[in-house]
Design a protein around this motif. Sequence first.
Motif, short mmCIF file in Angstrom:
data_model
loop_
_atom_site.label_atom_id
_atom_site.label_comp_id
_atom_site.label_asym_id
_atom_site.label_seq_id
_atom_site.Cartn_x
_atom_site.Cartn_y
_atom_site.Cartn_z
N LEU A 160 -5.66 -13.54 1.04
CA LEU A 160 -6.41 -14.50 0.23
C LEU A 160 -7.88 -14.95 0.45
O LEU A 160 -8.57 -14.87 -0.38
CB LEU A 160 -5.30 -15.77 0.16
CG LEU A 160 -3.87 -15.53 -0.54
CD1 LEU A 160 -3.05 -16.75 -0.36
CD2 LEU A 160 -4.14 -15.13 -2.02
N LYS A 161 -7.99 -15.07 1.81
CA LYS A 161 -9.55 -15.22 2.30
C LYS A 161 -10.35 -14.33 1.90
O LYS A 161 -11.33 -14.65 1.43
CB LYS A 161 -9.45 -15.79 3.68
CG LYS A 161 -10.65 -16.39 4.25
CD LYS A 161 -10.49 -16.55 5.83
CE LYS A 161 -9.34 -17.16 6.52
NZ LYS A 161 -9.43 -17.20 7.95
N SER A 162 -9.78 -13.23 2.15
CA SER A 162 -11.00 -11.98 1.77
C SER A 162 -11.31 -11.89 0.49
O SER A 162 -12.22 -11.56 -0.11
CB SER A 162 -10.49 -10.90 2.57
OG SER A 162 -9.02 -10.35 1.90
N ARG A 163 -10.50 -12.07 -0.44
CA ARG A 163 -10.54 -11.97 -1.74
C ARG A 163 -11.09 -13.22 -2.61
O ARG A 163 -11.82 -13.07 -3.54
CB ARG A 163 -9.07 -11.87 -2.50
CG ARG A 163 -8.36 -10.51 -2.16
CD ARG A 163 -9.23 -9.43 -2.09
NE ARG A 163 -8.24 -8.10 -2.03
CZ ARG A 163 -7.87 -7.67 -0.92
NH1 ARG A 163 -8.11 -8.23 0.22
NH2 ARG A 163 -7.20 -6.37 -0.84
N VAL A 164 -10.46 -14.54 -2.02
CA VAL A 164 -11.32 -15.75 -2.88
C VAL A 164 -12.58 -15.91 -2.46
O VAL A 164 -13.44 -16.32 -3.19
CB VAL A 164 -10.22 -16.87 -2.52
CG1 VAL A 164 -10.70 -18.11 -2.88
CG2 VAL A 164 -8.78 -16.79 -2.97
N SER A 165 -12.66 -16.00 -1.08
CA SER A 165 -14.04 -16.15 -0.56
C SER A 165 -14.81 -16.97 -1.32
O SER A 165 -14.54 -18.43 -1.30
CB SER A 165 -14.94 -14.77 -0.76
OG SER A 165 -16.27 -14.84 -0.19
#
Length: 593
Positions: free
Chosen positions: A232-237
Amino acid sequence: MKRGMLTALSSEAKLLRLANALIRSGYEDFFQTLVNELALVLDVDYVMIAAVPEASHQATTLAVSFRGESADNILYDLHGTPCETVPERELCQYPESVSTQFPDDKMLQDFGIQSYCGMPVLTSSCEKLGILIALAKRPVKLGEADQEIMRIAAAQIGANMELARNQHRIQSLIFEDAVTGLANRRRILDWLDETPGVQSVILLDIKRFKDINDLHGHLIGDAVLYAVGERLKSRVSGLGFLGRLSSDEYVIIPFDEWSGTVLDQARQIQQWFEPSILSGSAKFQIGITIGAATASQLDGQRFRSVGYELLRRAGVSLAEAKALGQSVLVFESSMVDSRQYRKRMFDRLSDVLREGGLSLHYQPQIDLRTGELVGAEVLCRWHDAEMGWVPPGQFIRLAEERGLIIELGDWVLRESCRQLHEWDASGTSLPGKLCINISTIQLESRGFAERVLTILAGRDPSGVVFELTETAMMRAPEISIRQMERIRASGFSWAIDDFGTGYSSLAFLTRVHAQFLKIDKSFVSRVPNSRNDETVIRTIVAMAESLGMNVIAEGVETQEQLAFLKSIDCCYAQGYHLGHPLDPVSFKQKWLA
């Protein structure tokens, strides 16, 4: 005061100037004030404070002074620099030709540095946090008094850096989730309270996360939670605020930069989890359920916190999606009514379960070769004085959601056993086997096998079959096999219900030792007009025969379906065309008299 004018100052005067700088300790500009003063007091060109993270090969300056004036901070590689040689506790000096001694140090070459002095910055427990550095473009050797100034300054810098680090750790404990490193519930709520203009909130839940914990252990479960957070962190950024709200629930609050409607965003999030999650050597195909809410649905209503209200509504929509088996739902006001209805249903179910308001009906199972009764399936029914007939799919799912399914399942076992005894006593025993549905939650519950054997004590185990759906069985196959084997070892049989809708393999079927396969009614309902479904049914019948298993076709509602099943040598069937579920008295009169 210009450079060179402080060299004639006494040691006491220098210490006084240092003390005036140290008074700024705790202020935001302390480090910069200190290095500016040190550059003048020590009569050097550069003074800098560099932070050196543990096990890092790079240093980041926190404050830089050039001849008593502020300069830009820099990041530099420690390898091949004199900073790399600074001891853990002692001051290190290179009074001259330092650029020649460290030709790979680009900073020394670019600045034209000739002398270097470095003092380690330590915590109260002597842990190295950084370096206090003095550089000059001419040969300089600091005397004892100036070295002591470096030590005093480094000690105060260390105290401030340690305090800042501890405060950061405290903040992390308060506001950071320990498993994923994401914002925790408290930070999420604070952010929503502090941030105006929140337009939408998205909640996502990991499907069947409990199965991962139960089957693989909590360490693997935590690793999966971390991996989900990282994805999620890598996509939401920079597209939104991200946090872990609770056990297996994550919250995403989209920013304006994230294009599309909230439904578009939710579907995009689902696509992120199409590739499997890797945790060590294990691979997990993660399914997620999403509930969302938007500010446009508030209809001008005023709330103390719009963010809080959107989070509440997203929670309602997530619960509704889970209850209905949907992947994505965006909040609608009707969901509140639905939730209230389910709350009322749960309250009533709790009452009738304890007061005897439920009943069992029995659907006949027929031998297609002889037309004779060979057993029955137990079906739980609920007619409520206030709510009328409540569909089994609703109240059984609710019982699973709210923790009543074990109590309900045990009641079904006791009542089934009592009814069998009653029929036996009247001389109208049920021929063949009685099929009783079992929930996965029951199967995985502590003491399940012992409860079953206690409740059915005195019954001939060959006359009872327990049914478990293929999909439920495959949620945690190893647990299912262990529990099923304990029951089978006592003489009871198993049937795999709704077969063809799950993902079991031939290898798995040989391990569960089930006696029956029940073909799901969705296949039966489409014959004889669907060649694909006919092929599926033929394949199941042939496979079961090769494995020594019996087949029961479910949902037979027409003569044409019955004729097709007979033509392919399917031995057993049930459905409205053969017989409707009946209460015990009616079933006895029609089938047992």
